[in-house]
Design a protein around this motif. Structure first.
Motif, PDB file in Angstrom:
ATOM      1  N   ASP A  16       0.827  -1.210   0.000  1.00 41.58           N
ATOM      2  CA  ASP A  16       0.000   0.000   0.000  1.00 41.58           C
ATOM      3  C   ASP A  16       0.859   1.257   0.000  1.00 41.58           C
ATOM      4  OD1 ASP A  16      -2.186  -1.709   0.077  1.00 41.58           O
ATOM      5  OD2 ASP A  16      -2.620  -1.354   2.202  1.00 41.58           O
ATOM      6  N   VAL A  17       1.894   1.264   0.851  1.00 43.10           N
ATOM      7  CA  VAL A  17       2.775   2.430   0.941  1.00 43.10           C
ATOM      8  C   VAL A  17       3.603   2.575  -0.334  1.00 43.10           C
ATOM      9  CG1 VAL A  17       4.750   3.412   2.177  1.00 43.10           C
ATOM     10  CG2 VAL A  17       2.861   2.407   3.458  1.00 43.10           C
ATOM     11  N   PHE A  44      10.528  -6.606  -0.929  1.00 42.34           N
ATOM     12  CA  PHE A  44       9.885  -6.154  -2.164  1.00 42.34           C
ATOM     13  C   PHE A  44       9.704  -7.266  -3.191  1.00 42.34           C
ATOM     14  CE2 PHE A  44      12.349  -2.565  -0.398  1.00 42.34           C
ATOM     15  CZ  PHE A  44      11.271  -1.785   0.013  1.00 42.34           C
ATOM     16  N   LEU A  45       9.667  -8.491  -2.751  1.00 41.97           N
ATOM     17  CA  LEU A  45       9.514  -9.615  -3.675  1.00 41.97           C
ATOM     18  C   LEU A  45       8.204  -9.574  -4.455  1.00 41.97           C
ATOM     19  CD1 LEU A  45      10.971 -12.575  -1.591  1.00 41.97           C
ATOM     20  CD2 LEU A  45      12.041 -11.355  -3.498  1.00 41.97           C
ATOM     21  N   PHE A  46       7.207  -8.886  -3.936  1.00 40.86           N
ATOM     22  CA  PHE A  46       5.910  -8.797  -4.613  1.00 40.86           C
ATOM     23  C   PHE A  46       5.983  -8.056  -5.941  1.00 40.86           C
ATOM     24  CE2 PHE A  46       6.252  -5.380  -1.502  1.00 40.86           C
ATOM     25  CZ  PHE A  46       6.099  -4.266  -2.310  1.00 40.86           C
ATOM     26  N   ILE A  47       7.058  -7.349  -6.197  1.00 43.87           N
ATOM     27  CA  ILE A  47       7.205  -6.660  -7.482  1.00 43.87           C
ATOM     28  C   ILE A  47       7.404  -7.675  -8.604  1.00 43.87           C
ATOM     29  CG2 ILE A  47       8.705  -5.114  -8.809  1.00 43.87           C
ATOM     30  CD1 ILE A  47       9.063  -3.458  -6.318  1.00 43.87           C
ATOM     31  N   SER A  48       7.967  -8.802  -8.266  1.00 43.20           N
ATOM     32  CA  SER A  48       8.212  -9.846  -9.258  1.00 43.20           C
ATOM     33  C   SER A  48       6.891 -10.520  -9.649  1.00 43.20           C
ATOM     34  CB  SER A  48       9.166 -10.875  -8.674  1.00 43.20           C
ATOM     35  OG  SER A  48       9.350 -11.923  -9.583  1.00 43.20           O
ATOM     36  N   PRO A  49       6.638 -10.670 -10.946  1.00 45.53           N
ATOM     37  CA  PRO A  49       5.381 -11.287 -11.396  1.00 45.53           C
ATOM     38  C   PRO A  49       5.156 -12.706 -10.880  1.00 45.53           C
ATOM     39  CG  PRO A  49       6.469 -10.206 -13.225  1.00 45.53           C
ATOM     40  CD  PRO A  49       7.438 -10.182 -12.063  1.00 45.53           C
ATOM     41  N   GLU A  50       6.210 -13.380 -10.467  1.00 45.83           N
ATOM     42  CA  GLU A  50       6.061 -14.750  -9.964  1.00 45.83           C
ATOM     43  C   GLU A  50       5.538 -14.795  -8.538  1.00 45.83           C
ATOM     44  OE1 GLU A  50       9.247 -13.713 -11.153  1.00 45.83           O
ATOM     45  OE2 GLU A  50       8.721 -14.338 -13.173  1.00 45.83           O
ATOM     46  N   LEU A  53       1.720 -12.102  -4.260  1.00 48.85           N
ATOM     47  CA  LEU A  53       1.110 -10.802  -3.991  1.00 48.85           C
ATOM     48  C   LEU A  53       1.297  -9.795  -5.127  1.00 48.85           C
ATOM     49  CD1 LEU A  53       1.942 -10.409  -0.201  1.00 48.85           C
ATOM     50  CD2 LEU A  53      -0.296 -10.799  -1.237  1.00 48.85           C
ATOM     51  N   HIS A  54       1.877 -10.235  -6.230  1.00 48.44           N
ATOM     52  CA  HIS A  54       2.101  -9.325  -7.360  1.00 48.44           C
ATOM     53  C   HIS A  54       0.785  -8.768  -7.905  1.00 48.44           C
ATOM     54  CE1 HIS A  54       4.206  -7.527 -10.707  1.00 48.44           C
ATOM     55  NE2 HIS A  54       3.322  -8.052 -11.522  1.00 48.44           N
ATOM     56  N   LYS A  55      -0.233  -9.591  -7.991  1.00 49.15           N
ATOM     57  CA  LYS A  55      -1.535  -9.128  -8.496  1.00 49.15           C
ATOM     58  C   LYS A  55      -2.094  -8.036  -7.590  1.00 49.15           C
ATOM     59  CE  LYS A  55      -6.156 -10.580  -9.753  1.00 49.15           C
ATOM     60  NZ  LYS A  55      -7.138 -11.642  -9.788  1.00 49.15           N
ATOM     61  N   TYR A  56      -1.979  -8.217  -6.288  1.00 47.21           N
ATOM     62  CA  TYR A  56      -2.448  -7.198  -5.343  1.00 47.21           C
ATOM     63  C   TYR A  56      -1.686  -5.890  -5.574  1.00 47.21           C
ATOM     64  CZ  TYR A  56      -3.494  -4.859  -0.925  1.00 47.21           C
ATOM     65  OH  TYR A  56      -3.897  -3.940   0.028  1.00 47.21           O
ATOM     66  N   TYR A  57      -0.380  -5.977  -5.759  1.00 48.75           N
ATOM     67  CA  TYR A  57       0.447  -4.797  -6.033  1.00 48.75           C
ATOM     68  C   TYR A  57      -0.012  -4.092  -7.302  1.00 48.75           C
ATOM     69  CZ  TYR A  57       4.648  -2.170  -7.389  1.00 48.75           C
ATOM     70  OH  TYR A  57       5.516  -1.196  -7.787  1.00 48.75           O
ATOM     71  N   LYS A  60      -3.248  -2.242  -6.699  1.00 51.86           N
ATOM     72  CA  LYS A  60      -3.044  -1.008  -5.939  1.00 51.86           C
ATOM     73  C   LYS A  60      -2.503   0.105  -6.822  1.00 51.86           C
ATOM     74  CE  LYS A  60      -3.850  -0.568  -2.210  1.00 51.86           C
ATOM     75  NZ  LYS A  60      -5.092  -0.205  -1.523  1.00 51.86           N
ATOM     76  N   LEU A  61      -1.744  -0.251  -7.845  1.00 53.01           N
ATOM     77  CA  LEU A  61      -1.221   0.738  -8.782  1.00 53.01           C
ATOM     78  C   LEU A  61      -2.249   1.133  -9.832  1.00 53.01           C
ATOM     79  CD1 LEU A  61       2.379  -0.606  -9.396  1.00 53.01           C
ATOM     80  CD2 LEU A  61       1.734   1.488  -8.195  1.00 53.01           C
ATOM     81  N   GLY A  62      -3.362   0.418  -9.860  1.00 52.50           N
ATOM     82  CA  GLY A  62      -4.375   0.693 -10.869  1.00 52.50           C
ATOM     83  C   GLY A  62      -4.058   0.053 -12.199  1.00 52.50           C
ATOM     84  N   ARG A  63      -3.130  -0.883 -12.177  1.00 51.64           N
ATOM     85  CA  ARG A  63      -2.770  -1.614 -13.392  1.00 51.64           C
ATOM     86  C   ARG A  63      -3.575  -2.902 -13.415  1.00 51.64           C
ATOM     87  NH1 ARG A  63       3.682  -1.432 -12.404  1.00 51.64           N
ATOM     88  NH2 ARG A  63       3.999   0.801 -12.644  1.00 51.64           N
ATOM     89  N   VAL A  64      -4.279  -3.101 -14.474  1.00 50.61           N
ATOM     90  CA  VAL A  64      -5.065  -4.329 -14.593  1.00 50.61           C
ATOM     91  C   VAL A  64      -4.384  -5.209 -15.617  1.00 50.61           C
ATOM     92  CG1 VAL A  64      -7.317  -5.282 -15.179  1.00 50.61           C
ATOM     93  CG2 VAL A  64      -7.149  -3.078 -14.028  1.00 50.61           C
ATOM     94  N   PRO A  65      -4.007  -6.421 -15.229  1.00 51.26           N
ATOM     95  CA  PRO A  65      -3.362  -7.296 -16.206  1.00 51.26           C
ATOM     96  C   PRO A  65      -4.294  -7.582 -17.381  1.00 51.26           C
ATOM     97  CG  PRO A  65      -3.350  -8.273 -14.014  1.00 51.26           C
ATOM     98  CD  PRO A  65      -4.168  -7.034 -13.949  1.00 51.26           C
ATOM     99  N   VAL A  66      -3.720  -7.594 -18.551  1.00 51.31           N
ATOM    100  CA  VAL A  66      -4.497  -7.884 -19.750  1.00 51.31           C
ATOM    101  C   VAL A  66      -4.660  -9.386 -19.861  1.00 51.31           C
ATOM    102  CG1 VAL A  66      -4.557  -7.722 -22.256  1.00 51.31           C
ATOM    103  CG2 VAL A  66      -3.620  -5.839 -20.903  1.00 51.31           C
ATOM    104  N   ILE A  67      -5.906  -9.803 -19.948  1.00 57.18           N
ATOM    105  CA  ILE A  67      -6.200 -11.229 -20.100  1.00 57.18           C
ATOM    106  C   ILE A  67      -6.503 -11.464 -21.567  1.00 57.18           C
ATOM    107  CG2 ILE A  67      -7.751 -13.104 -19.472  1.00 57.18           C
ATOM    108  CD1 ILE A  67      -8.222 -11.595 -16.821  1.00 57.18           C
TER     109      ILE A  67
END
Length: 76
Positions: A16-17, A44-50, A53-57, A60-67
């Motif tokens: 969140d921060v 900061f491991l959540f930054i990695s797509p693997e 918690l990456h999806k949650y990150y 929070k950024l307002g980025r929606v993965p393209v399906i």
């Protein structure tokens, strides 16, 4: 709460921060943090797509993965 749940809650608070800082300071700031991930900074491991918690990150950024939809082409 179990230890895993507590750790996940702490990670979400970090996300969140951090996401608010990335929104304010941009992609260059995120790149600096990503370099810490590459240096094995576990905060900061959540930054990695693997990471789980990456999806949650991304949310929070307002980025929606393209399906991508599975499209099949038909031949007439």
């Amino acid at each position: 709460y179990s230890n895993d749940q507590k750790m996940e809650q702490i990670q979400k608070e970090v996300i969140d921060v951090l996401s608010s800082y990335v929104k304010e300071y941009g992609d260059e700031f995120e790149a600096v943090i990503f370099s810490r991930v590459e240096a094995d900074d576990e905060r900061f491991l959540f930054i990695s797509p693997e990471n789980d918690l990456h999806k949650y990150y991304q949310e929070k950024l307002g980025r929606v993965p393209v399906i991508e939809e599975n499209t099949t082409s038909s031949v007439d």
